[in-house]
Design a protein around this motif. Sequence first.
Motif, PDB file in Angstrom:
ATOM      1  N   GLY B  11     -42.017  51.083   0.813  1.00  0.00           N
ATOM      2  CA  GLY B  11     -42.126  49.631   0.636  1.00  0.00           C
ATOM      3  C   GLY B  11     -40.871  48.978   0.082  1.00  0.00           C
ATOM      4  N   LYS B  12     -39.791  49.735   0.029  1.00  0.00           N
ATOM      5  CA  LYS B  12     -38.538  49.173  -0.501  1.00  0.00           C
ATOM      6  C   LYS B  12     -37.416  49.355   0.510  1.00  0.00           C
ATOM      7  N   LEU B  13     -36.516  48.364   0.518  1.00  0.00           N
ATOM      8  CA  LEU B  13     -35.336  48.435   1.365  1.00  0.00           C
ATOM      9  C   LEU B  13     -34.383  49.497   0.786  1.00  0.00           C
ATOM     10  N   ALA B  14     -33.830  50.346   1.638  1.00  0.00           N
ATOM     11  CA  ALA B  14     -32.886  51.359   1.151  1.00  0.00           C
ATOM     12  C   ALA B  14     -31.515  50.725   0.930  1.00  0.00           C
ATOM     13  N   LYS B  15     -30.762  51.307   0.011  1.00  0.00           N
ATOM     14  CA  LYS B  15     -29.407  50.822  -0.271  1.00  0.00           C
ATOM     15  C   LYS B  15     -28.568  50.818   1.010  1.00  0.00           C
ATOM     16  N   SER B  16     -28.824  51.785   1.875  1.00  0.00           N
ATOM     17  CA  SER B  16     -28.039  51.888   3.116  1.00  0.00           C
ATOM     18  C   SER B  16     -28.134  50.608   3.954  1.00  0.00           C
ATOM     19  N   THR B  17     -29.272  49.911   3.868  1.00  0.00           N
ATOM     20  CA  THR B  17     -29.421  48.667   4.642  1.00  0.00           C
ATOM     21  C   THR B  17     -28.432  47.615   4.135  1.00  0.00           C
ATOM     22  N   LEU B  18     -28.284  47.537   2.814  1.00  0.00           N
ATOM     23  CA  LEU B  18     -27.341  46.559   2.252  1.00  0.00           C
ATOM     24  C   LEU B  18     -25.901  46.944   2.603  1.00  0.00           C
ATOM     25  N   GLY B  39     -41.973  48.972  11.199  1.00  0.00           N
ATOM     26  CA  GLY B  39     -42.890  49.716  10.348  1.00  0.00           C
ATOM     27  C   GLY B  39     -44.265  49.092  10.330  1.00  0.00           C
ATOM     28  N   GLN B  40     -45.077  49.572   9.407  1.00  0.00           N
ATOM     29  CA  GLN B  40     -46.409  48.980   9.225  1.00  0.00           C
ATOM     30  C   GLN B  40     -46.570  48.615   7.752  1.00  0.00           C
ATOM     31  N   GLY B  41     -47.060  47.400   7.505  1.00  0.00           N
ATOM     32  CA  GLY B  41     -47.192  46.938   6.128  1.00  0.00           C
ATOM     33  C   GLY B  41     -45.831  46.720   5.483  1.00  0.00           C
ATOM     34  N   VAL B  42     -44.960  46.038   6.213  1.00  0.00           N
ATOM     35  CA  VAL B  42     -43.565  45.919   5.768  1.00  0.00           C
ATOM     36  C   VAL B  42     -43.193  44.515   5.299  1.00  0.00           C
ATOM     37  N   ALA B  43     -44.215  43.712   4.910  1.00  0.00           N
ATOM     38  CA  ALA B  43     -43.935  42.332   4.499  1.00  0.00           C
ATOM     39  C   ALA B  43     -42.944  42.290   3.330  1.00  0.00           C
ATOM     40  N   ASP B  44     -43.140  43.192   2.354  1.00  0.00           N
ATOM     41  CA  ASP B  44     -42.235  43.186   1.187  1.00  0.00           C
ATOM     42  C   ASP B  44     -40.809  43.534   1.590  1.00  0.00           C
ATOM     43  N   VAL B  45     -40.695  44.517   2.475  1.00  0.00           N
ATOM     44  CA  VAL B  45     -39.374  44.936   2.942  1.00  0.00           C
ATOM     45  C   VAL B  45     -38.697  43.773   3.670  1.00  0.00           C
ATOM     46  N   ALA B  46     -39.455  43.076   4.495  1.00  0.00           N
ATOM     47  CA  ALA B  46     -38.904  41.952   5.260  1.00  0.00           C
ATOM     48  C   ALA B  46     -38.456  40.835   4.319  1.00  0.00           C
ATOM     49  N   ASN B  47     -39.263  40.554   3.290  1.00  0.00           N
ATOM     50  CA  ASN B  47     -38.885  39.520   2.316  1.00  0.00           C
ATOM     51  C   ASN B  47     -37.598  39.892   1.599  1.00  0.00           C
ATOM     52  N   GLU B  48     -37.493  41.158   1.255  1.00  0.00           N
ATOM     53  CA  GLU B  48     -36.281  41.617   0.569  1.00  0.00           C
ATOM     54  C   GLU B  48     -35.075  41.491   1.505  1.00  0.00           C
ATOM     55  N   ALA B  49     -35.246  41.899   2.762  1.00  0.00           N
ATOM     56  CA  ALA B  49     -34.145  41.844   3.726  1.00  0.00           C
ATOM     57  C   ALA B  49     -33.672  40.408   3.945  1.00  0.00           C
ATOM     58  N   ALA B  50     -34.624  39.469   3.872  1.00  0.00           N
ATOM     59  CA  ALA B  50     -34.294  38.055   4.123  1.00  0.00           C
ATOM     60  C   ALA B  50     -33.313  37.508   3.093  1.00  0.00           C
ATOM     61  N   ARG B  51     -33.243  38.144   1.925  1.00  0.00           N
ATOM     62  CA  ARG B  51     -32.308  37.665   0.896  1.00  0.00           C
ATOM     63  C   ARG B  51     -30.857  37.954   1.284  1.00  0.00           C
ATOM     64  N   TYR B  52     -30.661  38.866   2.216  1.00  0.00           N
ATOM     65  CA  TYR B  52     -29.296  39.304   2.551  1.00  0.00           C
ATOM     66  C   TYR B  52     -28.829  38.901   3.946  1.00  0.00           C
ATOM     67  N   ALA B  53     -29.792  38.678   4.849  1.00  0.00           N
ATOM     68  CA  ALA B  53     -29.431  38.504   6.255  1.00  0.00           C
ATOM     69  C   ALA B  53     -29.550  37.048   6.679  1.00  0.00           C
ATOM     70  N   PRO B  62     -49.077  49.062  13.928  1.00  0.00           N
ATOM     71  CA  PRO B  62     -49.601  50.409  13.636  1.00  0.00           C
ATOM     72  C   PRO B  62     -48.827  51.520  14.347  1.00  0.00           C
ATOM     73  N   GLN B  63     -48.287  51.227  15.556  1.00  0.00           N
ATOM     74  CA  GLN B  63     -47.532  52.266  16.280  1.00  0.00           C
ATOM     75  C   GLN B  63     -46.223  52.607  15.568  1.00  0.00           C
ATOM     76  N   LEU B  64     -45.848  51.764  14.597  1.00  0.00           N
ATOM     77  CA  LEU B  64     -44.587  51.992  13.890  1.00  0.00           C
ATOM     78  C   LEU B  64     -44.817  52.551  12.482  1.00  0.00           C
ATOM     79  N   ALA B  65     -46.051  53.002  12.232  1.00  0.00           N
ATOM     80  CA  ALA B  65     -46.360  53.517  10.889  1.00  0.00           C
ATOM     81  C   ALA B  65     -45.490  54.721  10.544  1.00  0.00           C
ATOM     82  N   ASN B  66     -45.221  55.563  11.548  1.00  0.00           N
ATOM     83  CA  ASN B  66     -44.367  56.728  11.319  1.00  0.00           C
ATOM     84  C   ASN B  66     -43.168  56.718  12.245  1.00  0.00           C
ATOM     85  N   TYR B  67     -42.029  57.109  11.719  1.00  0.00           N
ATOM     86  CA  TYR B  67     -40.808  57.165  12.509  1.00  0.00           C
ATOM     87  C   TYR B  67     -40.944  58.168  13.659  1.00  0.00           C
ATOM     88  N   ASN B  68     -40.452  57.767  14.821  1.00  0.00           N
ATOM     89  CA  ASN B  68     -40.349  58.669  15.974  1.00  0.00           C
ATOM     90  C   ASN B  68     -39.142  58.231  16.785  1.00  0.00           C
TER      91      ASN B  68
END
Lengths: 253, 316
Positions: B11-18, B39-53, B62-68
């Motif tokens: 539920g958190k943006l990784a430093k690598s994204t910044l 992803g799935q359930g990524v509202a918090d991540v998206a809000n965090e990303a919006a501060r930078y982009a 749901p199809q994005l719940a797990n990386y493939n």
Amino acid sequence: MKILTLVRQVPDAEARVKITGQNVDLEGATLVIDGMDEYGVEEALRLREGGGGVEEIVALAVGPKRVEDALRTALAMGVDRAIHVETDQKLDPIALSRVVAQVAQAEGAGLILVGGQEADWDSQALGAATAERLGWPQLTWTNELQLEGDTLTGRHDVDDGNESFRASLPAVVTTQQGLNEPRYPTLPNIMKAKKKELRKDDLGQYGAQPAVRVVNSEIQTRARLNKMIDGKDPQAAAEQLLDLLRNEAKVIA
Amino acid sequence: MILIVAEHAGGKLAKSTLEMVTAARQSGREGPVTVLVLGQGVADVANEAARYADQVLVADLPQLANYNAEVWAAATAQIAQEGEASTVIIGGSRSGREYAPRVAVKLDAPYLEDVIQLSASGNALQAQRYTYLARVTETVEAEAPVIVVTVKPGSFAPAAPAAAAGEQYDVELDLPAPRVEVTGKSVEKSSRVALTEADVIVTGGRGVGSPENFATYVEGLADRIGAGVGATRAVVDAGWRPYAEQVGQTGKTVQPKAYIALGVSGAVQHLSGMGKSKYIVAINKDAEAPIFKVADYGIVGDVNQIVPALIEAARK
């Protein structure tokens, strides 16, 4: 089922790398099969020995004439025949995947084994790019592999640990340390390998063009301080080191 | 647009994204800096990303719940095509470097892998990257309407938040079904700071002597000075330590402020994973060990004697 195993030739890890002009100069360097690819050759042989219904193992290399040596090593390890796409042109992994995918199709391969990260490019792209061109699934950083019928199972490393997997052939598997211990070619097998087929292809027939150009290469060695501390008195040495880390390097509190 | 695929976990943006945002802004390539959150359930991540982009595209499915790899590649390529991306930037993690080549093939784009520096010159994009087990720094160049790049973690400074938050948009995707079935997973957890984020790393090699000594000396020193713990391949192969701690060609690449190598001989494959550390410290009883050639501070001596003294001295 036929296995295609990719073989690249790279400088021995202990060899000194030198630059001439703008490029890495391999003249005089000891060249070997990339260790990562060697795991792939070994794994192909083991899958066959394990009764996985492997009909034939073909090794493929793309590169200058000298690359034949790496293919001969693969033949001596036990692969059945080799294909050498001879060229002095440097292809990036995405361009090279075009050649690999076409050979895989022409050969009717069901499984491609390729090293997880090449020791010259430091690239992990070849397996994935080849899988995409063929529309096949891929399993990267594999350290355990079984084949039953056309089902692959095994284990591989992922970002935060490792996963067990199941997938159906055809597929691309990238190999790494821990998967197996590659065998040494024995003298009789080296002799036998000389009679095995090593087909020469022309790069032109594959329509692969590099999209990435190397502009410059540099050996950048960071100047190191090389300060040696006398270790005879552990106490004094420890305190001196700590003082340097705290007050000169300022890396610890 | 410059399309960045967010890396996130828990539920958190990784430093690598910044770091990728910085790479995008420095690259000189055209278009708004856009972060794609898969992803799935990524509202918090998206809000965090919006501060930078400049803008954030969100695929919360749901199809994005797990990386493939196949699914991520399909999602990224679709968005890049629809948004006419000039540049696609993906993290240089194990997963990023696994699916980025598929994106490049789908887009028929050149691929610049694991880069440490990016700059546009006209329509071309130039990048620097390490090759030959990190012994060579190569400058490469590609010119195309769209170019795919992976960025080596730790090579760019993390971006600071922008003045105004970027707009968020939900996106639709046509995704393939994953063909690799994950039948089990083992997550290697450590209570210590992650190796790739640690400022200081203490690494043990075979010269430490035994798994017990490793715990006493390597972990002991790391805990005393708040460092991460690393291991050489020989130690991992011997089963003393988990693979997650391995530093080197086939393990992790690290670039801490200080790398303290205890009983490490310094094989090329190991150096390729830690040779860019700011300060390198080596303690080894073999004065001929290659690690001393790259060391800033070296002690020729027995780890079993020096390290207890070091732990004791660090207490003061």
